[in-house]
Structures are given as C-alpha cells and as structure tokens.
Write a protein that holds these residues in place. Structure first.
Motif, mmCIF file in Angstrom:
data_model
loop_
_atom_site.group_PDB
_atom_site.id
_atom_site.type_symbol
_atom_site.label_atom_id
_atom_site.label_comp_id
_atom_site.label_asym_id
_atom_site.label_seq_id
_atom_site.Cartn_x
_atom_site.Cartn_y
_atom_site.Cartn_z
ATOM 1 N N ARG A 156 37.735 32.694 38.443
ATOM 2 C CA ARG A 156 37.764 32.484 39.893
ATOM 3 C C ARG A 156 36.903 33.540 40.595
ATOM 4 O O ARG A 156 36.141 33.236 41.509
ATOM 5 C CB ARG A 156 39.214 32.570 40.368
ATOM 6 N N THR A 157 37.028 34.777 40.161
ATOM 7 C CA THR A 157 36.272 35.867 40.783
ATOM 8 C C THR A 157 34.783 35.742 40.472
ATOM 9 O O THR A 157 33.932 35.972 41.340
ATOM 10 C CB THR A 157 36.825 37.224 40.330
ATOM 11 N N ASP A 158 34.454 35.366 39.246
ATOM 12 C CA ASP A 158 33.047 35.113 38.894
ATOM 13 C C ASP A 158 32.433 34.066 39.818
ATOM 14 O O ASP A 158 31.328 34.238 40.336
ATOM 15 C CB ASP A 158 32.951 34.619 37.441
ATOM 16 N N LEU B 115 27.899 39.759 44.306
ATOM 17 C CA LEU B 115 27.654 40.667 43.185
ATOM 18 C C LEU B 115 26.191 40.719 42.750
ATOM 19 O O LEU B 115 25.833 41.509 41.881
ATOM 20 C CB LEU B 115 28.536 40.259 41.997
ATOM 21 N N LYS B 116 25.352 39.886 43.350
ATOM 22 C CA LYS B 116 23.933 39.894 42.978
ATOM 23 C C LYS B 116 23.346 41.283 43.199
ATOM 24 O O LYS B 116 23.506 41.879 44.257
ATOM 25 C CB LYS B 116 23.165 38.870 43.816
ATOM 26 N N GLY B 117 22.662 41.782 42.179
ATOM 27 C CA GLY B 117 22.003 43.075 42.294
ATOM 28 C C GLY B 117 22.896 44.262 42.006
ATOM 29 O O GLY B 117 22.431 45.401 41.988
ATOM 30 N N THR B 118 24.197 44.033 41.778
ATOM 31 C CA THR B 118 25.101 45.162 41.519
ATOM 32 C C THR B 118 25.230 45.477 40.034
ATOM 33 O O THR B 118 25.735 46.539 39.665
ATOM 34 C CB THR B 118 26.519 44.875 42.058
ATOM 35 N N GLY B 119 24.818 44.525 39.192
ATOM 36 C CA GLY B 119 24.979 44.718 37.751
ATOM 37 C C GLY B 119 26.391 44.456 37.273
ATOM 38 O O GLY B 119 26.718 44.718 36.118
ATOM 39 N N LYS B 120 27.246 43.940 38.164
ATOM 40 C CA LYS B 120 28.639 43.666 37.795
ATOM 41 C C LYS B 120 28.913 42.171 37.825
ATOM 42 O O LYS B 120 28.261 41.419 38.550
ATOM 43 C CB LYS B 120 29.595 44.372 38.756
ATOM 44 N N THR B 121 29.912 41.765 37.062
ATOM 45 C CA THR B 121 30.382 40.388 37.093
ATOM 46 C C THR B 121 31.798 40.351 37.669
ATOM 47 O O THR B 121 32.496 41.378 37.702
ATOM 48 C CB THR B 121 30.419 39.781 35.682
ATOM 49 N N GLY B 122 32.217 39.159 38.083
ATOM 50 C CA GLY B 122 33.590 39.008 38.548
ATOM 51 C C GLY B 122 34.589 39.331 37.460
ATOM 52 O O GLY B 122 35.643 39.923 37.714
ATOM 53 N N ALA B 123 34.260 38.976 36.224
ATOM 54 C CA ALA B 123 35.165 39.258 35.102
ATOM 55 C C ALA B 123 35.357 40.760 34.933
ATOM 56 O O ALA B 123 36.479 41.237 34.694
ATOM 57 C CB ALA B 123 34.612 38.636 33.825
ATOM 58 N N GLN B 124 34.270 41.525 35.068
ATOM 59 C CA GLN B 124 34.382 42.988 34.984
ATOM 60 C C GLN B 124 35.260 43.534 36.110
ATOM 61 O O GLN B 124 36.079 44.430 35.899
ATOM 62 C CB GLN B 124 32.990 43.621 35.078
#
Length: 310
Positions: free
Chosen positions: A174-176, A183-192
C-alpha cells in the motif's frame, strides 16, 4: 474551567480539514497548525458533547512524549508558538491545545504496536491463533502480556469508518503504491519506509511502556502515525501515546483474563452500551456526570503519567 471547544473557527488561516478530534489549518508551504478540539468519538461516531480540557490533556501528553522520545525518531514539531500564527482574537482557541508542525507526507497506514492481547487483537487471536498474521503461542488469555511487542499495521479509514488490520506485506504494498511519487529521487521505497516505521514504533512503544510502568500505568497497545519529508526521512506525526491513541491500564487494577479498566473513554463507552442507538451518526447526547467523569479520567491519566499538574 475554560469553555470546551467543540470546533475551532479560525478565519486567519485556511482550514484544510477536520478529523474526529483535530482541525488542520495551512500556515504556509512548510507548516500546518493542528488544533486539538474537545470532541470525543466513540465507535467511530463523533458525539455531540465535548469533554472539557480533553484537547488540552491530549496536547500536553503528546508534547511530553515528543520530548521524552525525540532521540528515537525525528518528529513533526517546529517549536513555533501557535498563538504567533493566528489573529489576536483567535489566540484563546489555540492556547494549550494546538501545535505548529512541519508539513509532511503521511504514510497511508496506522502503525499499531501491541504489548498485550486485547481488543480486536484478542478477537483475531481467538479466531486464528494469530494477530495480523503473526502467529502467537497457544493458550494466551485475554489481556495477557505478549512475549514481545508486535507490530500490527492497519489501513487508514475515513472519518466514520473503521480502520482494518492488514498484514505487514499489505502495508508495504500500500505504501509503495500510494507514496511512489513522493519517494521519487529519495532512494527509498514504500516497503523500506514501512520497515523503518515498524522498528521506530516498537522502539517508541518499548521505551514508553517501560517508563509508564514506573508510574503505575500499563500501556497495552498504541497507534502511531508517521510521515516523510522531501528527502524521505521518517518523522513521528499526529499525536503520540495519548489516551485517544493508546490503551492505558492502571497497574493496580490489572488482571489477566478480563478486560481491565482503562484511562480513556471507558465511562462513555459503558454508558453508550446501555443505549439502543445503533452506533451510527448522529451520536446521542451524554449525561453531565458521564462528561465530568470522563474529563477527570483524562486529567488523571496525564497527571499520574507525568507527575505534573495540568
């Protein structure tokens, strides 16, 4: 006693929305004003009678925890006085019950931590032997302490709807999906982020529960909300470890096998259970004694927990 505030009416700022308890206003591109009213909801219905000082208690208690637990995860606070961002004739509406916070992007889940098997978790356990898919030892009794705190996320519901327990994997998916653009450009995913939120939530709960135990209070479970800034850094937002977001039990009346009395809406819920109102809006009016006893319980929770007088 100050006049209870059912709903704020600030004209100097733009109202963005009203939740069950909080009114949210825009200050600028970076900051929000959150006003904690004296509204009370039960069974996901906002009741017509405010509870005096409830907003003041919730704000003071959240500030207490933000200060005590700030080393675990950054939070939403800016340190700006709420009275400084509204018109002079509106300051009474925000004094002691409002926060100026950073504008952050909320995670689309509730971060629930359970230390005891109670509430919807108890029902889940009775049916499946698990809570949110987390298998637990057989033979646990109602209100029994779990071997270790567990993270059991829930979906965020609209006002008037129920949050629904979901699995950790569902929370990640859901967060992904919902935060992909943020999250674009942050290097993070929703799962993380959900994994970060789980670790932060368990650390927050554990330290808070250990402290509360020294004050004669058991924190059975609690719900956190998290948000991210433009860099994808996780922040604790909304409220934290208040009687509205947590189940507080007096340690001296705790017993396994029963649902212990709690420091929250107990008197209101007990009264409402005697009525035939269908648990749908509009909610029924409350008798004066129920309002007074509920108000006193909120203040008692704050004073017993913090050792400070409100």
């Amino acid at each position: 006693m100050t006049t209870p505030l059912f709903e704020s009416t600030l004209r100097s700022l733009t109202l963005l929305g009203r939740g069950k308890v909080r009114d949210i206003y825009a200050i600028d591109a970076d900051k929000l004003l959150i006003v904690t009213s004296d509204r009370l909801s039960a069974f996901d219905v906002i009741l017509p009678d405010p509870i005096p000082r409830k907003g003041e208690v919730l704000t003071a208690m959240a500030n207490f925890w933000f200060a005590k637990l700030g080393h675990i995860v950054p939070n939403q606070l800016t340190g700006i006085a709420p009275e400084s961002v509204v018109a002079a004739d509106e300051q009474d509406q925000v004094r002691g019950r409002a926060l100026v916070v950073k504008r952050l992007t909320p995670l689309p889940i509730e971060a629930v931590v359970r230390g005891y098997v109670i509430g919807s978790g108890w029902k889940d356990y009775q049916d499946t032997g698990a809570i949110c898919g987390i298998q637990l030892p057989a033979g646990l009794q109602q209100a029994q302490k779990l071997p270790a705190p567990i993270f059991t996320p829930a979906s965020k519901a609209e006002v008037g709807d129920h949050d629904e327990n979901i699995s950790f994997e569902e929370a990640q998916a859901r967060t992904d999906a919902l935060l992909a653009d943020a999250l674009k450009g942050t290097g993070k995913t929703g799962a993380q982020l959900v994994a970060e939120a789980r670790d932060a939530a368990i650390a927050l709960y554990t330290q808070a529960a250990d402290y509360a135990a020294t004050r004669g209070i058991i924190i059975a479970d609690t719900k956190f909300e998290f948000g991210i800034d433009a860099a994808g850094t996780l922040h604790l937002i909304d409220e934290a470890l208040t009687p509205d977001s947590s189940r507080f039990w007096p340690a001296d009346s705790y017993a396994v096998g029963i649902s212990p009395p709690s420091y929250d809406k107990q008197y209101v819920r007990d009264y409402l259970e005697t009525l035939d109102w269908g648990k749908k809006a509009p909610g029924p009016k409350l008798p004066a004694d129920v309002i007074e006893r509920t108000a006193a319980k909120y203040v008692e929770a704050y004073e017993r927990l913090t050792g400070q007088t409100l």
